[in-house]
Write a protein that holds these residues in place. Structure first.
Motif, PDB file in Angstrom:
ATOM      1  N   TYR A  31      31.527 -22.382  20.592  1.00 53.11           N
ATOM      2  CA  TYR A  31      33.495 -22.074  20.312  1.00 53.11           C
ATOM      3  C   TYR A  31      34.250 -22.669  20.052  1.00 53.11           C
ATOM      4  N   ALA A  32      34.296 -22.670  22.053  1.00 55.07           N
ATOM      5  CA  ALA A  32      35.482 -23.894  22.496  1.00 55.07           C
ATOM      6  C   ALA A  32      35.472 -23.796  23.466  1.00 55.07           C
ATOM      7  N   LEU A  33      35.887 -25.062  24.329  1.00 56.71           N
ATOM      8  CA  LEU A  33      35.820 -25.840  25.502  1.00 56.71           C
ATOM      9  C   LEU A  33      37.545 -25.293  26.132  1.00 56.71           C
ATOM     10  N   HIS A  34      37.534 -24.719  27.080  1.00 54.15           N
ATOM     11  CA  HIS A  34      38.456 -24.836  28.081  1.00 54.15           C
ATOM     12  C   HIS A  34      38.458 -26.448  29.221  1.00 54.15           C
ATOM     13  N   TRP A  35      39.577 -27.090  29.207  1.00 51.89           N
ATOM     14  CA  TRP A  35      39.821 -27.545  30.728  1.00 51.89           C
ATOM     15  C   TRP A  35      41.174 -26.966  31.942  1.00 51.89           C
ATOM     16  N   CYS A  90      35.747 -27.306  34.182  1.00 49.52           N
ATOM     17  CA  CYS A  90      35.687 -27.230  32.286  1.00 49.52           C
ATOM     18  C   CYS A  90      34.656 -25.586  32.352  1.00 49.52           C
ATOM     19  N   ALA A  91      35.081 -24.910  31.327  1.00 43.79           N
ATOM     20  CA  ALA A  91      34.523 -23.906  31.170  1.00 43.79           C
ATOM     21  C   ALA A  91      34.092 -24.054  29.152  1.00 43.79           C
ATOM     22  N   TYR A  92      32.855 -23.341  29.062  1.00 46.67           N
ATOM     23  CA  TYR A  92      32.412 -23.357  27.558  1.00 46.67           C
ATOM     24  C   TYR A  92      31.919 -21.746  27.098  1.00 46.67           C
ATOM     25  N   LEU A  93      32.650 -21.373  26.162  1.00 48.15           N
ATOM     26  CA  LEU A  93      32.254 -19.866  25.486  1.00 48.15           C
ATOM     27  C   LEU A  93      32.005 -20.393  23.840  1.00 48.15           C
ATOM     28  N   PRO A  94      31.212 -19.330  24.615  1.00 50.21           N
ATOM     29  CA  PRO A  94      29.617 -19.586  23.072  1.00 50.21           C
ATOM     30  C   PRO A  94      30.562 -18.099  21.829  1.00 50.21           C
ATOM     31  N   LEU A  95      29.652 -18.871  20.642  1.00 49.86           N
ATOM     32  CA  LEU A  95      30.282 -18.424  19.346  1.00 49.86           C
ATOM     33  C   LEU A  95      30.144 -16.843  19.724  1.00 49.86           C
ATOM     34  N   ASP A  96      28.887 -16.560  20.118  1.00 46.76           N
ATOM     35  CA  ASP A  96      28.723 -14.988  19.925  1.00 46.76           C
ATOM     36  C   ASP A  96      29.421 -14.284  21.329  1.00 46.76           C
ATOM     37  N   SER A  98      32.935 -12.897  23.477  1.00 43.84           N
ATOM     38  CA  SER A  98      33.899 -12.736  23.291  1.00 43.84           C
ATOM     39  C   SER A  98      35.093 -13.172  24.916  1.00 43.84           C
ATOM     40  N   TYR A  99      34.324 -12.833  26.088  1.00 43.94           N
ATOM     41  CA  TYR A  99      34.793 -12.950  26.693  1.00 43.94           C
ATOM     42  C   TYR A  99      34.179 -14.267  27.724  1.00 43.94           C
ATOM     43  N   LYS A 100      33.170 -14.065  28.129  1.00 44.17           N
ATOM     44  CA  LYS A 100      32.694 -14.525  28.685  1.00 44.17           C
ATOM     45  C   LYS A 100      32.116 -16.579  28.844  1.00 44.17           C
ATOM     46  N   LEU A 101      33.297 -16.570  29.184  1.00 41.72           N
ATOM     47  CA  LEU A 101      33.423 -18.340  29.372  1.00 41.72           C
ATOM     48  C   LEU A 101      33.231 -18.467  30.625  1.00 41.72           C
TER      49      LEU A 101
ATOM     50  N   LEU B  43      32.460 -20.946  39.086  1.00 40.70           N
ATOM     51  CA  LEU B  43      33.192 -19.655  38.603  1.00 40.70           C
ATOM     52  C   LEU B  43      31.871 -18.412  37.602  1.00 40.70           C
ATOM     53  N   GLU B  44      31.920 -17.433  38.730  1.00 39.98           N
ATOM     54  CA  GLU B  44      31.057 -16.027  37.712  1.00 39.98           C
ATOM     55  C   GLU B  44      31.721 -15.636  37.815  1.00 39.98           C
ATOM     56  N   LEU B  45      31.819 -14.775  36.463  1.00 42.57           N
ATOM     57  CA  LEU B  45      32.383 -14.147  35.553  1.00 42.57           C
ATOM     58  C   LEU B  45      31.491 -12.404  36.559  1.00 42.57           C
TER      59      LEU B  45
END
Lengths: 113, 116
Positions: A31-35, A90-96, A98-101, B43-45
Motif C-alpha cells: 500500500y505505501a512506503l514511509h521514510w 523505512c516502513a512498509y504499510l501492507p494493503l490489508d 490500516s495501521y500496522k507500519l 520499532l514494534e507497534l
C-alpha cells in the motif's frame, strides 16, 4: 512473515559525499512506503510517504525512489552535510492493514566534517 | 507546544512498581500509537487507537495497559514489568481519513524506561 530490510546498517561518509541506502520490502500486498529521519535524542520525522510504483520524491538534497514490483526503495542524499547525520528508517504499510507500519532496523549515517 | 509531547522522558522502576507514561498531541489528529524500540530491534507497534477506540493490539503482554481518554491523550500503564521491558517507548499520532490507510506518523521524543 513480513520483513523490511535496510542496508547498509551504518555508513560513514565525508562531508560533501553523496550517498544512498536501500529499503527492501514484500512486493505483494503493497500500500505505501514511509521514510523517516531520526536524529539522536529527537523524535523521528517523516521524510516521504510513497504509494505509486515509479514514484520519485524530493526534499532539498534528499530524494527517494520506489519500485513496488520488485519491492525496493532507494533514499539518496546529495552532498552530505554533518547535520544529515541520523538514522534513516523505512516502513512498509501492507494493503490489508490500516495501521500496522512495519519498520526496518534503519541505516545509521554519520557525516564527518 | 510541540506536536507530540511525552512524559516522563526517563523512568526507572522496580519490577513491583506501577507507573504510567503519558502522551499528548496538539495536532488535532484522530489516531494515536504506542511503539517500542528495544536495543538493535526495529520499532514494534504495541497499540493503536483511532477515534479513541482501540483498533490494534499487537499481542502485547497484559502488564502493559493502554488508555485513551480522548483523541489528544494516550497513556501506557505499566505494572509488574520485567527487566527485558526496558526500552524506549515512542508515542505517535496521525490523521486518518475514512477508506484510506494511515498517513505519516508524528512522533514524540520517547520515554526511556529502565526496569530494575
Amino acid at each position: 512473515i513480513l520483513n523490511v530490510e535496510q542496508s547498509p546498517q551504518s555508513l560513514h561518509v565525508q562531508e560533501g559525499d553523496s550517498t544512498n541506502f536501500t529499503c527492501s520490502f514484500p512486493s505483494s500486498n503493497f500500500y505505501a512506503l514511509h521514510w523517516y529521519r531520526w536524529e539522536t535524542a529527537k523524535s523521528p520525522e517523516a521524510l516521504f510517504v510513497m504509494t505509486l510504483n515509479g514514484d520519485e520524491k524530493k526534499k532539498g538534497r534528499i530524494s527517494a525512489t520506489l519500485n513496488t514490483k520488485e519491492g525496493y526503495s532507494y533514499l539518496y542524499i546529495k552532498g552530505s552535510q554533518p547535520e544529515d547525520s541520523a538514522t534513516y528508517l523505512c516502513a512498509y504499510l501492507p494493503l490489508d492493514s490500516s495501521y500496522k507500519l512495519i519498520f526496518g532496523s534503519g541505516t545509521r549515517l554519520l557525516v564527518r566534517p | 507546544e510541540t506536536g507530540v509531547t511525552q512524559t516522563p522522558r526517563h523512568l526507572v522502576m522496580g519490577m513491583t512498581n506501577k507507573k504510567s507514561l503519558k502522551c499528548e498531541q496538539h495536532l488535532g489528529h484522530n489516531a494515536m500509537y504506542w511503539y517500542k524500540q528495544s536495543a538493535k530491534k526495529p520499532l514494534e507497534l504495541m497499540f493503536v487507537y483511532s477515534l479513541e477506540e482501540r483498533v490494534e493490539n499487537n499481542s502485547v503482554p497484559s502488564r502493559f495497559s493502554p488508555e485513551c481518554p480522548n483523541s489528544s491523550h494516550l497513556f501506557l500503564h505499566l505494572h509488574t514489568l520485567q527487566p527485558e521491558d526496558s526500552a524506549l517507548y515512542l508515542c505517535a499520532s496521525s490523521q486518518d481519513e475514512p477508506g484510506q490507510n494511515t498517513g505519516e506518523l508524528f512522533f514524540g521524543e520517547g520515554s526511556r524506561l529502565t526496569v530494575l
